[in-house]
Scaffold this active site. Structure first.
Site, PDB file in Angstrom:
ATOM      1  N   LEU A 248       0.846  -1.177   0.000  1.00  0.00           N
ATOM      2  CA  LEU A 248       0.000   0.000   0.000  1.00  0.00           C
ATOM      3  C   LEU A 248       0.890   1.239   0.000  1.00  0.00           C
ATOM      4  O   LEU A 248       2.080   1.137   0.141  1.00  0.00           O
ATOM      5  CB  LEU A 248      -0.840  -0.007   1.264  1.00  0.00           C
ATOM      6  CG  LEU A 248      -2.189   0.681   1.184  1.00  0.00           C
ATOM      7  CD1 LEU A 248      -3.039   0.074   0.105  1.00  0.00           C
ATOM      8  CD2 LEU A 248      -2.893   0.528   2.513  1.00  0.00           C
ATOM      9  N   ALA A 249       0.316   2.351  -0.141  1.00  0.00           N
ATOM     10  CA  ALA A 249       1.047   3.616  -0.041  1.00  0.00           C
ATOM     11  C   ALA A 249       1.628   4.014  -1.376  1.00  0.00           C
ATOM     12  O   ALA A 249       2.014   5.143  -1.563  1.00  0.00           O
ATOM     13  CB  ALA A 249       2.197   3.550   0.944  1.00  0.00           C
ATOM     14  N   LYS A 250       1.686   3.137  -2.290  1.00  0.00           N
ATOM     15  CA  LYS A 250       2.207   3.530  -3.577  1.00  0.00           C
ATOM     16  C   LYS A 250       1.081   4.026  -4.458  1.00  0.00           C
ATOM     17  O   LYS A 250       0.516   5.075  -4.267  1.00  0.00           O
ATOM     18  CB  LYS A 250       2.925   2.360  -4.231  1.00  0.00           C
ATOM     19  CG  LYS A 250       3.972   1.825  -3.285  1.00  0.00           C
ATOM     20  CD  LYS A 250       5.208   1.420  -4.031  1.00  0.00           C
ATOM     21  CE  LYS A 250       6.197   0.788  -3.155  1.00  0.00           C
ATOM     22  NZ  LYS A 250       7.204   1.114  -2.460  1.00  0.00           N
ATOM     23  N   ARG A 251       0.682   3.226  -5.389  1.00  0.00           N
ATOM     24  CA  ARG A 251      -0.177   3.771  -6.431  1.00  0.00           C
ATOM     25  C   ARG A 251      -1.659   3.843  -6.133  1.00  0.00           C
ATOM     26  O   ARG A 251      -2.374   4.612  -6.723  1.00  0.00           O
ATOM     27  CB  ARG A 251       0.046   2.993  -7.723  1.00  0.00           C
ATOM     28  CG  ARG A 251       0.111   1.517  -7.503  1.00  0.00           C
ATOM     29  CD  ARG A 251       0.910   0.824  -8.606  1.00  0.00           C
ATOM     30  NE  ARG A 251       1.673  -0.272  -8.079  1.00  0.00           N
ATOM     31  CZ  ARG A 251       2.945  -0.199  -7.748  1.00  0.00           C
ATOM     32  NH1 ARG A 251       3.599   0.904  -7.917  1.00  0.00           N
ATOM     33  NH2 ARG A 251       3.555  -1.227  -7.245  1.00  0.00           N
ATOM     34  N   LYS A 255      -3.824   7.813  -0.478  1.00  0.00           N
ATOM     35  CA  LYS A 255      -2.445   7.886  -0.020  1.00  0.00           C
ATOM     36  C   LYS A 255      -2.391   8.501   1.365  1.00  0.00           C
ATOM     37  O   LYS A 255      -1.463   8.295   2.112  1.00  0.00           O
ATOM     38  CB  LYS A 255      -1.619   8.717  -0.994  1.00  0.00           C
ATOM     39  CG  LYS A 255      -1.363   8.001  -2.289  1.00  0.00           C
ATOM     40  CD  LYS A 255      -0.701   8.940  -3.300  1.00  0.00           C
ATOM     41  CE  LYS A 255      -0.687   8.307  -4.666  1.00  0.00           C
ATOM     42  NZ  LYS A 255      -2.050   8.058  -5.197  1.00  0.00           N
TER      43      LYS A 255
END
Length: 542
Positions: A248-251, A255
């Site tokens: 998680l936290a990427k795309r 966010k």
RNA sequence: GCCCCCAUCGUCUAGCGGCUAGGACGUGGCCCUUUCAAGGCCAAAACGGCGGUUCGAUUCCGCCUGGGGGUACCA
């Protein structure tokens, strides 16, 4: 490994490179729950030793996220960039004791070294060339102004074993450990040095952090040993993955946890949701207040395998929490979403929507017909299947007249009049799945839309796409101005009204879309919405 | 490449040698219902593979496979 009888002190240590995302929030929550349960302290530390990646405003953003999620920290957050001299001194101490050494290798040489190692299929790590430089020469070159970094001198044999509260016993061979950098040539410490120095300075008892740190944990242990400090206990929690099984936290997804606030989620629901990402109390209870989470939390019950965030479960949880709010509280939460409507006006309306909301952002749309004129109908939209213009007109006129004569619009809380739950006995018969449409499909489309809206960080949910040729009514619903969404809750007050809405021409109709009725509503929203509060709306505590 | 971690329904999970493998989300059906929900009931849905250990493995061990992470003068 952990101190006996030492107070419990834990910390969340984000680097200010962006927002607080779901995974980070979960790590923070685990720390928070642990601290509060043990009567210890929950601290914050800002790891801003990487000047290049630092993002202004990030710290404030992270703190706001934590506050929204009701995590309060003790003491003033420690800022690493303000402690440079302390790390310098620590590095000097290590140099002095021989646990570290200066490395004068240039980035170019290191790059070339790694390239060769790769070509030979060898592990890529520092070849320790500078480890052999005599101390005097090292001091001389440093004094002469040559650029250098300080590296940790790893033991070349033996093993280092970590007792991790989540992962169990993890053993590393020391000869696989790299002599990594502790102090950069710009004088800033790397994570490793700062971590050890600060956790010691802050008297941290338990380090609960992402399992990305597990591979460097033996180095950290060795570092504590080199300083002759008692190391904290470790708990490495697996990361949170997105629906595509990517971290998680990427795309994808939101966010920033604050985006969940914007999307109409309750902080209690988000807390409950993330607490269950990789942790479970081992009971059947799935709704927890923060207090209950604190009481039930157990570090050792954290799952060792990574968890995929199931956002549909968050939707459900959110609905559950919304339903448990008092009407006044709900109105207060919705108020910011409807800035033009006074909260006192909103409050009496709450029972109309409380049972149906999944996010707070659903409310403005459901309540819209109270405050807005319809944006116009095309006549053909008003004609139900199997009717013609004339009968429809008659029906509408009758409805308008009848409804117009009503003076009392008390609401019976539709769908909640003593309505015993049916018992379905003939169930297992005929369970042919109808794929592609039906109520389930509608629900799915909505959930998808909600998520799409979240992705786009928008407030408005896109209109569900029509499903041509299939469910005509569903399609019509999507195309019509969604006044109809409020239609059903249009009231019925007595048998007379009931007769009307059962009127021949109306049986396939959404009453709420009848302009005349709506007009009447708008005339006096307060009086009209005298709601029957005796319903099922008091659900204090659970 | 090397190091480390992980592996039960689609997803989150319970399980800690003997269970009809339990719960929740989601999905499907039924009930309730003027709509949409909510709620009730029911259903489909899992122990990755191969070897051991054992009277007996989802559970213990090994290998394989499959995920993930680390391998920076990033955290």
């Amino acid at each position: 490994m952990s101190q006996v009888n030492e107070p419990i002190r834990v910390r969340y240590a984000p680097s200010p490179t962006g927002a607080l995302h779901l995974g980070g929030a979960r790590t923070a929550l685990f720390n928070y729950l642990f601290a509060r349960q043990k009567g210890g302290q929950f601290l914050l530390r800002i790891e801003d030793t990487d000047r290049a990646r630092l993002k202004p405003g990030s710290q404030e953003q992270i703190e706001e996220g934590l506050q929204w999620l009701r995590m309060t920290w003790d003491e003033t957050p420690l800022i690493q960039s303000e402690r440079q001299p302390i790390y310098q001194q620590a590095a000097d101490d290590l140099l002095e004791s021989g646990a570290a050494y200066r490395c004068f290798c240039t980035p170019e040489r290191l790059a070339q070294m790694r390239a060769e190692q790769r070509a030979r299929h060898e592990p890529e790590r520092y070849d320790r060339r500078c480890r052999a430089i005599p101390r005097e020469e090292s001091d001389r070159r440093a004094a002469a102004g040559e650029r250098y970094v300080v590296r940790q001198a790893m033991p070349t044999q033996g093993t280092t074993t970590l007792q991790d509260l989540v992962m169990g016993t993890v053993t590393f061979r020391n000869d696989t450990l790299d002599d990594h950098v502790l102090l950069k040539s710009d004088g800033f410490p790397t994570y490793h040095l700062a971590f050890a120095v600060d956790d010691h300075a802050m008297r941290i008892s338990h380090v609960i952090r992402g399992d990305g740190w597990l591979p460097s944990a033996p180095k950290h242990l060795l570092l504590f040993q080199a300083f002759n400090w008692l190391p904290p206990a470790f708990a490495h929690v697996p990361l949170v993955l997105g629906p595509d099984k990517k971290p998680l936290a990427k795309r994808h997804g939101a966010k920033d946890v604050l985006e969940y606030r914007e999307a109409g989620y309750l902080p209690e629901a988000v807390d409950n949701f993330i607490a269950f990402l990789g942790w479970s109390p081992g009971t059947d209870q799935d709704l927890f207040t923060m207090e209950q989470l604190i009481a039930a939390f157990d570090l050792t019950k954290i799952q060792a395998s990574p968890a995929v965030a199931n956002l549909e479960r968050l939707d459900w949880l959110n609905g559950q929490f919304i339903r448990r709010l008092s009407p006044d509280e709900l109105a207060a939460r919705i108020a910011p979403k409807m800035p033009t409507v006074p909260v006192q006006t909103l409050a009496p309306l709450m029972p109309l929507v409380q049972e149906r909301l999944r996010t707070l952002n659903d409310a403005p749309e459901m309540l819209r017909f109270f405050f807005e004129e319809p944006d116009g109908y095309r006549p053909e939209q008003l004609i139900p299947k199997g009717r013609d213009a004339a009968t429809t007109a008659t029906a509408l006129t009758t409805a308008a007249t009848t409804l117009g004569s009503l003076t009392d619009w008390a609401h019976g809380v539709a769908g909640r009049r003593h309505r015993p739950n049916g018992d379905a006995t003939a169930d297992r018969v005929d369970q042919q799945a109808r794929k592609g449409h039906g109520p389930g499909a509608t629900r799915t489309r909505r959930a998808q839309a909600r998520r799409a809206g979240l992705e786009a960080s928008r407030r408005e949910r896109p209109v569900a796409p029509a499903d041509p040729g299939h469910d005509v009514r569903a399609r019509d619903r999507a195309e019509l101005p969604r006044v109809g969404a409020g239609g059903g809750i249009v009231t019925r007050k007595d048998d007379r009204a009931a007769v009307v809405d059962r009127g021949d021409a109306l049986d396939d109709f959404q009453l709420g879309s009848i302009g005349a009725a709506r007009d009447h509503h708008v005339a006096d929203s307060q009086a009209r919405a005298r709601v029957d509060r005796s319903g099922n709306h008091q659900r204090a505590g659970w």
